[in-house]
Scaffold this motif. Structure first.
Motif, PDB file in Angstrom:
ATOM      1  N   LYS A  69       1.611   3.274  14.299  1.00 54.07           N
ATOM      2  CA  LYS A  69       0.931   4.226  14.751  1.00 54.07           C
ATOM      3  C   LYS A  69      -0.278   4.353  14.106  1.00 54.07           C
ATOM      4  CE  LYS A  69       4.752   6.663  15.849  1.00 54.07           C
ATOM      5  NZ  LYS A  69       5.550   7.808  15.322  1.00 54.07           N
ATOM      6  N   LEU A  70      -1.223   5.207  14.624  1.00 53.96           N
ATOM      7  CA  LEU A  70      -2.660   5.164  13.826  1.00 53.96           C
ATOM      8  C   LEU A  70      -2.204   6.214  12.526  1.00 53.96           C
ATOM      9  CD1 LEU A  70      -5.596   5.099  13.414  1.00 53.96           C
ATOM     10  CD2 LEU A  70      -5.780   7.346  14.970  1.00 53.96           C
ATOM     11  N   GLN A  71      -1.339   7.495  12.550  1.00 55.01           N
ATOM     12  CA  GLN A  71      -0.888   7.915  11.752  1.00 55.01           C
ATOM     13  C   GLN A  71      -0.365   7.151  10.418  1.00 55.01           C
ATOM     14  OE1 GLN A  71       1.880  10.669  12.975  1.00 55.01           O
ATOM     15  NE2 GLN A  71       2.281  11.791  10.673  1.00 55.01           N
ATOM     16  N   ASP A  72       0.451   6.189  10.846  1.00 54.08           N
ATOM     17  CA  ASP A  72       0.986   5.300   9.734  1.00 54.08           C
ATOM     18  C   ASP A  72      -0.247   4.511   9.143  1.00 54.08           C
ATOM     19  OD1 ASP A  72       3.509   5.968  10.755  1.00 54.08           O
ATOM     20  OD2 ASP A  72       3.231   4.278  12.028  1.00 54.08           O
ATOM     21  N   LEU A  75      -2.203   7.404   6.752  1.00 51.58           N
ATOM     22  CA  LEU A  75      -1.093   7.716   5.560  1.00 51.58           C
ATOM     23  C   LEU A  75      -1.138   6.577   4.578  1.00 51.58           C
ATOM     24  CD1 LEU A  75       0.686   9.575   4.430  1.00 51.58           C
ATOM     25  CD2 LEU A  75       2.590   8.630   5.421  1.00 51.58           C
ATOM     26  N   GLY A  76      -1.076   5.193   5.078  1.00 56.75           N
ATOM     27  CA  GLY A  76      -0.800   4.048   4.295  1.00 56.75           C
ATOM     28  C   GLY A  76      -2.567   4.009   3.522  1.00 56.75           C
ATOM     29  N   ILE A  77      -3.637   4.316   4.013  1.00 55.55           N
ATOM     30  CA  ILE A  77      -4.771   4.230   3.502  1.00 55.55           C
ATOM     31  C   ILE A  77      -4.846   5.414   2.453  1.00 55.55           C
ATOM     32  CG2 ILE A  77      -7.322   4.717   3.847  1.00 55.55           C
ATOM     33  CD1 ILE A  77      -7.030   3.066   6.360  1.00 55.55           C
ATOM     34  N   VAL A  79      -2.581   6.820   0.780  1.00 57.44           N
ATOM     35  CA  VAL A  79      -1.701   6.492  -0.510  1.00 57.44           C
ATOM     36  C   VAL A  79      -2.188   5.075  -1.030  1.00 57.44           C
ATOM     37  CG1 VAL A  79       0.670   5.984  -1.191  1.00 57.44           C
ATOM     38  CG2 VAL A  79       0.380   7.656   0.497  1.00 57.44           C
ATOM     39  N   GLY A  80      -2.580   4.350  -0.294  1.00 54.33           N
ATOM     40  CA  GLY A  80      -3.234   3.025  -0.869  1.00 54.33           C
ATOM     41  C   GLY A  80      -4.241   3.046  -1.611  1.00 54.33           C
ATOM     42  N   ILE A  81      -5.098   3.805  -1.442  1.00 52.65           N
ATOM     43  CA  ILE A  81      -6.495   3.874  -2.048  1.00 52.65           C
ATOM     44  C   ILE A  81      -6.201   4.740  -3.653  1.00 52.65           C
ATOM     45  CG2 ILE A  81      -8.743   4.774  -2.013  1.00 52.65           C
ATOM     46  CD1 ILE A  81      -8.934   4.216   0.800  1.00 52.65           C
ATOM     47  N   PRO A  82      -5.606   5.479  -3.633  1.00 55.25           N
ATOM     48  CA  PRO A  82      -5.390   6.138  -5.012  1.00 55.25           C
ATOM     49  C   PRO A  82      -4.607   5.342  -5.733  1.00 55.25           C
ATOM     50  CG  PRO A  82      -5.020   7.752  -3.362  1.00 55.25           C
ATOM     51  CD  PRO A  82      -5.094   6.635  -2.692  1.00 55.25           C
ATOM     52  N   ASN A  83      -3.708   4.495  -5.179  1.00 54.20           N
ATOM     53  CA  ASN A  83      -2.525   3.686  -5.961  1.00 54.20           C
ATOM     54  C   ASN A  83      -3.380   2.425  -6.268  1.00 54.20           C
ATOM     55  OD1 ASN A  83      -0.335   2.716  -7.081  1.00 54.20           O
ATOM     56  ND2 ASN A  83       0.583   2.319  -5.026  1.00 54.20           N
ATOM     57  N   GLN A  84      -4.183   1.990  -5.592  1.00 56.09           N
ATOM     58  CA  GLN A  84      -5.083   0.904  -5.951  1.00 56.09           C
ATOM     59  C   GLN A  84      -5.992   1.240  -7.129  1.00 56.09           C
ATOM     60  OE1 GLN A  84      -7.408  -1.069  -2.869  1.00 56.09           O
ATOM     61  NE2 GLN A  84      -7.552  -2.809  -4.230  1.00 56.09           N
ATOM     62  N   LEU A  85      -6.684   2.406  -6.905  1.00 55.46           N
ATOM     63  CA  LEU A  85      -7.647   2.977  -8.051  1.00 55.46           C
ATOM     64  C   LEU A  85      -6.658   3.056  -9.535  1.00 55.46           C
ATOM     65  CD1 LEU A  85     -10.014   5.223  -6.333  1.00 55.46           C
ATOM     66  CD2 LEU A  85     -10.534   2.851  -7.167  1.00 55.46           C
ATOM     67  N   THR A  86      -5.672   3.778  -9.084  1.00 60.53           N
ATOM     68  CA  THR A  86      -4.654   3.674 -10.446  1.00 60.53           C
ATOM     69  C   THR A  86      -4.419   2.341 -11.161  1.00 60.53           C
ATOM     70  OG1 THR A  86      -3.717   5.822  -9.555  1.00 60.53           O
ATOM     71  CG2 THR A  86      -2.528   4.671 -11.155  1.00 60.53           C
ATOM     72  N   SER A  87      -3.859   1.732 -10.382  1.00 62.70           N
ATOM     73  CA  SER A  87      -3.728   0.156 -10.993  1.00 62.70           C
ATOM     74  C   SER A  87      -4.836  -0.355 -11.773  1.00 62.70           C
ATOM     75  CB  SER A  87      -3.190  -0.726 -10.011  1.00 62.70           C
ATOM     76  OG  SER A  87      -2.214  -0.377  -9.499  1.00 62.70           O
ATOM     77  N   LEU A  88      -6.143  -0.281 -10.980  1.00 68.03           N
ATOM     78  CA  LEU A  88      -7.319  -0.904 -11.695  1.00 68.03           C
ATOM     79  C   LEU A  88      -7.608  -0.066 -13.054  1.00 68.03           C
ATOM     80  CD1 LEU A  88      -9.558  -2.948 -11.265  1.00 68.03           C
ATOM     81  CD2 LEU A  88     -10.793  -1.185  -9.935  1.00 68.03           C
TER      82      LEU A  88
END
Length: 146
Positions: A69-72, A75-77, A79-88
């Motif tokens: 769904k659009l909600q999924d 939510l993935g975006i 969670v994913g963007i801060p997670n990606q920035l943290t890794s970087l």
């Protein structure tokens, strides 16, 4: 906190072991990458890591009975963007500071941050044992960075 009876909850032992194993594997790759490659190519490493995570997630969603769904996606975006920035940022920090400082500080800091957010936002109270453990984590962070 989850207060259900143990027999009412599903067992996540395999999932926990996979998360622990894969998370450790990614941290090892991250450390190796920060050691052998320059900081300019770290962005590409993080991009490929999250791109493959996206592909794996799409495969799991396609196998699932429920449709995405659009909600999924949102939510993935989120969670994913801060997670990606943290890794970087962890990779960049590891290229400037010793890894024995960066990785434990990141891990312990994440635990403290989650505990603080849980207390402030969700009003979660810790047990005496959890308060003691959180205090030890905070002390470890202080001693690591002296």
């Amino acid at each position: 906190m989850n207060r259900e009876k143990k027999e009412d909850r599903p067992s996540f032992m395999l999932g926990l072991l996979l998360i622990f194993g894969l998370g450790g594997f990614i941290e090892i790759l991250s450390k190796l990458y920060s050691h052998y490659y320059d900081s300019e190519s770290q962005t590409i490493y993080v991009m490929y890591t999250f791109f493959f995570a996206l592909l794996i997630s799409i495969i799991f969603f396609m196998k699932d009975k429920n449709k995405m769904k659009l909600q999924d996606v949102i939510l993935g975006i989120c969670v994913g963007i801060p997670n990606q920035l943290t890794s970087l940022l962890v990779l960049r920090a590891a290229s400037e500071l010793p890894a024995y400082i960066v990785f434990p500080t990141y891990s312990a800091g994440a635990i403290l941050f989650v505990n603080i957010i849980n207390y402030l936002v969700f009003k979660e109270t810790l047990t005496k044992r959890q308060y003691i453990a959180t205090g030890f984590i905070g002390l470890a962070l202080v001693f690591l960075n002296l």
